[in-house]
Enzyme design. Structure first.
Site, mmCIF file in Angstrom:
data_model
loop_
_atom_site.group_PDB
_atom_site.id
_atom_site.type_symbol
_atom_site.label_atom_id
_atom_site.label_comp_id
_atom_site.label_asym_id
_atom_site.label_seq_id
_atom_site.Cartn_x
_atom_site.Cartn_y
_atom_site.Cartn_z
ATOM 1 N N SER A 1 40.625 49.420 44.862
ATOM 2 C CA SER A 1 41.284 49.127 43.591
ATOM 3 C C SER A 1 41.864 47.725 43.650
ATOM 4 O O SER A 1 42.490 47.347 44.653
ATOM 5 C CB SER A 1 42.392 50.149 43.326
ATOM 6 O OG SER A 1 43.004 49.898 42.065
ATOM 7 N N HIS B 1 41.138 43.830 36.312
ATOM 8 C CA HIS B 1 41.321 45.072 37.062
ATOM 9 C C HIS B 1 39.950 45.643 37.384
ATOM 10 O O HIS B 1 39.021 45.523 36.583
ATOM 11 C CB HIS B 1 42.121 46.079 36.232
ATOM 12 C CG HIS B 1 41.941 47.502 36.678
ATOM 13 N ND1 HIS B 1 41.056 48.377 36.054
ATOM 14 C CD2 HIS B 1 42.498 48.199 37.692
ATOM 15 C CE1 HIS B 1 41.102 49.539 36.659
ATOM 16 N NE2 HIS B 1 41.958 49.472 37.660
ATOM 17 N N ASN C 1 38.014 49.052 39.877
ATOM 18 C CA ASN C 1 38.191 50.186 40.768
ATOM 19 C C ASN C 1 36.844 50.862 40.961
ATOM 20 O O ASN C 1 36.091 51.042 40.005
ATOM 21 C CB ASN C 1 39.204 51.171 40.156
ATOM 22 C CG ASN C 1 39.320 52.463 40.936
ATOM 23 O OD1 ASN C 1 38.603 53.428 40.670
ATOM 24 N ND2 ASN C 1 40.217 52.475 41.890
ATOM 25 N N ARG D 1 35.361 54.310 43.248
ATOM 26 C CA ARG D 1 35.899 55.396 44.057
ATOM 27 C C ARG D 1 34.883 56.534 44.224
ATOM 28 O O ARG D 1 33.952 56.677 43.438
ATOM 29 C CB ARG D 1 37.177 55.941 43.422
ATOM 30 C CG ARG D 1 36.992 56.402 41.982
ATOM 31 C CD ARG D 1 38.323 56.642 41.276
ATOM 32 N NE ARG D 1 38.106 57.050 39.883
ATOM 33 C CZ ARG D 1 37.952 56.214 38.875
ATOM 34 N NH1 ARG D 1 37.987 54.908 39.080
ATOM 35 N NH2 ARG D 1 37.742 56.662 37.649
ATOM 36 N N GLY E 1 51.917 59.608 46.657
ATOM 37 C CA GLY E 1 51.126 58.428 47.003
ATOM 38 C C GLY E 1 52.001 57.321 47.549
ATOM 39 O O GLY E 1 53.232 57.375 47.495
ATOM 40 N N ARG E 2 51.360 56.292 48.071
ATOM 41 C CA ARG E 2 52.108 55.163 48.636
ATOM 42 C C ARG E 2 52.568 54.255 47.495
ATOM 43 O O ARG E 2 51.761 53.578 46.855
ATOM 44 C CB ARG E 2 51.232 54.386 49.623
ATOM 45 C CG ARG E 2 51.991 53.278 50.343
ATOM 46 C CD ARG E 2 51.127 52.677 51.440
ATOM 47 N NE ARG E 2 51.892 51.702 52.207
ATOM 48 C CZ ARG E 2 51.951 50.398 51.916
ATOM 49 N NH1 ARG E 2 51.299 49.925 50.866
ATOM 50 N NH2 ARG E 2 52.651 49.578 52.664
ATOM 51 N N ILE E 3 53.878 54.231 47.256
ATOM 52 C CA ILE E 3 54.432 53.567 46.084
ATOM 53 C C ILE E 3 54.085 52.084 46.047
ATOM 54 O O ILE E 3 53.731 51.545 44.987
ATOM 55 C CB ILE E 3 55.961 53.766 46.017
ATOM 56 C CG1 ILE E 3 56.292 55.249 45.873
ATOM 57 C CG2 ILE E 3 56.554 52.969 44.861
ATOM 58 C CD1 ILE E 3 55.694 55.911 44.655
ATOM 59 N N GLU E 4 54.190 51.387 47.167
ATOM 60 C CA GLU E 4 53.916 49.946 47.174
ATOM 61 C C GLU E 4 52.487 49.652 46.730
ATOM 62 O O GLU E 4 52.236 48.680 46.008
ATOM 63 C CB GLU E 4 54.171 49.351 48.562
ATOM 64 C CG GLU E 4 55.640 49.245 48.922
ATOM 65 C CD GLU E 4 56.432 48.390 47.947
ATOM 66 O OE1 GLU E 4 55.947 47.317 47.555
ATOM 67 O OE2 GLU E 4 57.537 48.811 47.550
ATOM 68 N N SER E 5 51.541 50.478 47.159
ATOM 69 C CA SER E 5 50.147 50.265 46.769
ATOM 70 C C SER E 5 49.916 50.649 45.309
ATOM 71 O O SER E 5 49.168 49.973 44.596
ATOM 72 C CB SER E 5 49.214 51.065 47.685
ATOM 73 O OG SER E 5 49.297 50.602 49.016
#
Length: 309
Positions: A88, A102, A104, A106, A266-270
């Site tokens: 992403s 943007h 993505n 997947r 999920g990983r907030i920073e990502s």
């Protein structure tokens, strides 16, 4: 398939990062490796305060484990195991004449949990691809929109001439800020739940998705090169930041990927890497009649067929 696609997005991340660093000419991506407690992890790469890119990220992840309850409800299934991987990216340029972009790509698998791992690989009961790429300009250069869409169409046409009109329409429908009654940008491609059929085997879908992924730099870099040195005013920078607010609204209100990440540990920073660093919300703002800003808004309210002859 999961090993094949994960290897592909690892290489694609390297290729895209190298291409973006070259066009920026100053900043380098910082790498952050992380692990997901429930299984898997990712490789986040972020660029900030560059010559061209104010902020951006090109991230890959591969996660696995028990299907979260939120996903069970989404897919209408009971307990299951899953694997998901993807790349992403979001890029917010400094110059308002350069569009935000943007993309993505997947892949997802779900497994039969009635067999134990010790007896061999679990049976895949569902698998699909998804993805796309879309452009969000702040000032409308029609030749840029045409170039981006033509690159998307060329990639699609190598696999099925019906793909571009179908996935272009799906993109216009998905990236729609319903509470504003306008598009987030000028679109591109959006596809999801691409499953095996008699006409398209999973290897065929892999070839299609990788074709689109490989087209990304060709779709975006020529636009950046053409616009990155154009002059702009403080007022035009303010307009960019107001429009960025609409981008944030879409991601936090409507975007399924963002909402899924927030609801599934999920990983907030990502997840929030997609948000721009400087944004404005001006009360009841409307562009001046007849201005370049109004020209953009008119197109966002009425999605266009950019390749109409």
């Amino acid at each position: 398939m999961k090993e094949q696609f994960f290897a592909y997005i690892q290489n694609l991340q390297d290729t895209i990062v190298a291409g973006l660093e070259a066009v920026d000419g100053q900043a380098k991506f910082k790498e952050d490796l992380w692990e997901r407690p429930e299984g898997g992890g990712g490789r986040t790469r972020v660029i900030e305060n560059g010559n061209v890119f104010e902020k951006g990220g090109v991230n890959i992840s591969a996660v696995h484990g028990k299907l979260p309850e939120a996903m069970q409800k989404m897919f209408g299934v009971g307990e299951a195991d899953f694997f998901a991987c993807g790349l992403s990216l979001v890029l917010h340029p400094k110059n308002p004449m350069v569009p935000t972009v943007h993309a993505n790509w997947r892949y997802f698998e779900m497994y039969d949990t009635s067999t134990e791992l010790s007896t061999g690989p679990r049976k895949v009961i569902q698998q699909w691809f998804g993805g796309g790429q879309d452009l969000t300009p702040y000032y409308l250069f029609e030749e840029d929109a045409i170039h981006f869409h033509q690159t998307c169409k060329t990639a699609c046409d190598k696999h099925n001439p019906a793909f571009y009109p179908k996935y272009k329409k799906q993109c216009d429908t998905y990236f729609w800020n319903a509470h504003r009654n306008e598009a987030r940008g000028i679109g591109g491609l959006f596809f999801d739940y691409c499953k095996e059929t008699e006409e398209m085997k999973m290897e065929d879908w892999f070839n299609f998705v990788s074709e689109v992924g490989n087209s990304f730099l060709q779709a975006y870099i020529p636009i950046v090169e053409k616009r990155k040195y154009l002059p702009y005013t403080a007022e035009q920078k303010t307009w960019q930041e107001i429009r960025r607010g609409r981008y944030v609204e879409f991601n936090l209100v409507h975007d399924k990927g963002t909402l899924f990440g927030l609801k599934t540990n999920g990983r907030i920073e990502s997840i929030l890497m997609s948000l721009p660093p400087h944004v404005q919300w001006v009360y009841d703002h409307h562009p001046e009649a007849g201005s370049e800003e109004e020209k953009l808004v008119n197109v966002l309210e009425n999605p266009r067929d950019w390749l109409a002859s």
